[in-house]
Design a protein around this motif. Structure first.
Motif, PDB file in Angstrom:
ATOM      1  N   GLY A 274       5.141  21.556  17.264  1.00 42.24           N
ATOM      2  CA  GLY A 274       4.888  20.724  18.433  1.00 42.24           C
ATOM      3  C   GLY A 274       3.927  21.434  19.377  1.00 42.24           C
TER       4      GLY A 274
ATOM      5  N   CYS B 173       8.510  22.733  25.072  1.00 44.84           N
ATOM      6  CA  CYS B 173       7.787  22.429  23.838  1.00 44.84           C
ATOM      7  C   CYS B 173       8.264  21.080  23.313  1.00 44.84           C
ATOM      8  CB  CYS B 173       8.008  23.511  22.792  1.00 44.84           C
ATOM      9  SG  CYS B 173       9.669  23.568  22.134  1.00 44.84           S
ATOM     10  N   SER B 174       7.368  20.409  22.627  1.00 38.75           N
ATOM     11  CA  SER B 174       7.793  19.183  21.959  1.00 38.75           C
ATOM     12  C   SER B 174       8.360  19.563  20.598  1.00 38.75           C
ATOM     13  CB  SER B 174       6.629  18.195  21.830  1.00 38.75           C
ATOM     14  OG  SER B 174       5.618  18.719  21.009  1.00 38.75           O
ATOM     15  N   THR B 175       9.150  18.677  20.033  1.00 40.33           N
ATOM     16  CA  THR B 175       9.782  18.915  18.734  1.00 40.33           C
ATOM     17  C   THR B 175       9.359  17.795  17.776  1.00 40.33           C
ATOM     18  OG1 THR B 175      11.730  17.791  19.599  1.00 40.33           O
ATOM     19  CG2 THR B 175      11.767  20.197  19.645  1.00 40.33           C
ATOM     20  N   PRO B 176       9.566  17.982  16.482  1.00 41.30           N
ATOM     21  CA  PRO B 176       9.068  16.989  15.526  1.00 41.30           C
ATOM     22  C   PRO B 176       9.622  15.577  15.766  1.00 41.30           C
ATOM     23  CG  PRO B 176       9.740  18.969  14.386  1.00 41.30           C
ATOM     24  CD  PRO B 176      10.167  19.141  15.808  1.00 41.30           C
ATOM     25  N   THR B 177       8.784  14.607  15.505  1.00 44.24           N
ATOM     26  CA  THR B 177       9.205  13.210  15.549  1.00 44.24           C
ATOM     27  C   THR B 177       8.887  12.580  14.193  1.00 44.24           C
ATOM     28  OG1 THR B 177       7.074  12.298  16.219  1.00 44.24           O
ATOM     29  CG2 THR B 177       8.516  13.098  17.971  1.00 44.24           C
TER      30      THR B 177
ATOM     31  N   ASP C 281       5.186  12.662  12.905  1.00 47.46           N
ATOM     32  CA  ASP C 281       4.517  13.848  12.359  1.00 47.46           C
ATOM     33  C   ASP C 281       4.572  13.812  10.842  1.00 47.46           C
ATOM     34  OD1 ASP C 281       4.251  14.976  14.995  1.00 47.46           O
ATOM     35  OD2 ASP C 281       6.363  15.528  14.887  1.00 47.46           O
TER      36      ASP C 281
ATOM     37  N   ARG D 141       0.998  17.393  13.334  1.00 45.10           N
ATOM     38  CA  ARG D 141       1.701  16.679  14.396  1.00 45.10           C
ATOM     39  C   ARG D 141       0.931  15.435  14.818  1.00 45.10           C
ATOM     40  NH1 ARG D 141      -1.017  17.014  18.797  1.00 45.10           N
ATOM     41  NH2 ARG D 141      -2.045  18.939  19.477  1.00 45.10           N
TER      42      ARG D 141
ATOM     43  N   THR E 270       2.414  11.241  19.950  1.00 40.95           N
ATOM     44  CA  THR E 270       3.664  11.728  20.535  1.00 40.95           C
ATOM     45  C   THR E 270       3.433  13.002  21.349  1.00 40.95           C
ATOM     46  OG1 THR E 270       4.218  12.675  18.388  1.00 40.95           O
ATOM     47  CG2 THR E 270       5.313  10.641  18.978  1.00 40.95           C
ATOM     48  N   ALA E 271       2.472  13.819  20.935  1.00 36.92           N
ATOM     49  CA  ALA E 271       2.141  15.020  21.709  1.00 36.92           C
ATOM     50  C   ALA E 271       1.587  14.618  23.074  1.00 36.92           C
ATOM     51  CB  ALA E 271       1.136  15.882  20.958  1.00 36.92           C
TER      52      ALA E 271
ATOM     53  N   GLU F 237       0.285  25.515  20.870  1.00 38.69           N
ATOM     54  CA  GLU F 237       0.961  24.886  19.728  1.00 38.69           C
ATOM     55  C   GLU F 237       1.981  25.849  19.137  1.00 38.69           C
ATOM     56  OE1 GLU F 237      -0.102  21.804  18.378  1.00 38.69           O
ATOM     57  OE2 GLU F 237      -1.769  21.586  19.793  1.00 38.69           O
TER      58      GLU F 237
ATOM     59  N   HIS G 115       4.514  26.139  15.429  1.00 40.04           N
ATOM     60  CA  HIS G 115       5.041  25.546  14.206  1.00 40.04           C
ATOM     61  C   HIS G 115       5.741  26.621  13.385  1.00 40.04           C
ATOM     62  CE1 HIS G 115       1.101  26.865  12.628  1.00 40.04           C
ATOM     63  NE2 HIS G 115       1.554  26.718  11.404  1.00 40.04           N
TER      64      HIS G 115
END
Ligand code: ZN
Length: 157
Positions: free
Chosen positions: A35, A51-55, A58, A67, A71-72, A92, A94
């Motif tokens: 993310g 931080c963003s997390t997977p959606t 992705d 990603r 959504t980011a 970023e 990962h």
């Protein structure tokens, strides 16, 4: 977790390390995760706070994480407005399915492209890769990588 870079203190919120840890690829079924990083900039300090997390948007596989831009962007806008415009894009993160992670050619070229293309407000950007034992941490400016380290041995239970 704190780093000193030139005269700047860089602080990574412990909550983020806990989030990254949840996605460690410590068994064969776990796909790469990732993310964006957001945080606050002060004169002598940068705090990486969120931080963003997977959606589901992705693209995730064992050896790749792409990603979703949408959504980011949503995550970034939410953090920006929740902080009255103080919290901005900082990079970023990962995961990699290796103990001592190193960025792939794609990781580096995509990251450089992101920094270059976007209108961004920070002088520094961060690339974090969470391996199964160590965490790779790199600092970039708009010209390229200025510093990196492989840190924080993840201890065996
Ligand atoms: Zn990678």
């Amino acid at each position: 977790m704190n780093f000193k870079f030139e005269n700047i203190d860089i602080i990574i919120n412990e909550d983020l390390l806990n989030i990254f840890s949840r996605y460690i690829q410590d068994d064969n079924k776990k796909n790469e995760a990732g993310g964006i990083l957001t945080g606050l900039i002060f004169n002598d300090r940068i705090e990486i706070c969120n931080c963003s997390t997977p959606t589901q948007h992705d693209k995730r596989s064992r050896y790749n994480f792409i990603r979703s831009k949408i959504t980011a962007q949503e995550f970034l806008e939410t953090r920006f407005s929740a902080s009255d415009g103080r919290e901005i894009y900082l990079g970023e993160w990962h995961t990699h399915p290796e103990q001592d992670p190193t960025p792939s050619y794609c990781d580096v070229s995509n990251f450089k492209k992101t920094i270059k293309i976007n209108k961004l407000y920070s002088d520094f950007f961060f690339m974090i890769i969470m391996g199964t034992r160590k965490l790779y941490f790199a600092i970039y400016n708009k010209k390229g990588k200025v510093c990196y380290d492989n840190l924080r041995l993840i201890t065996d239970n």
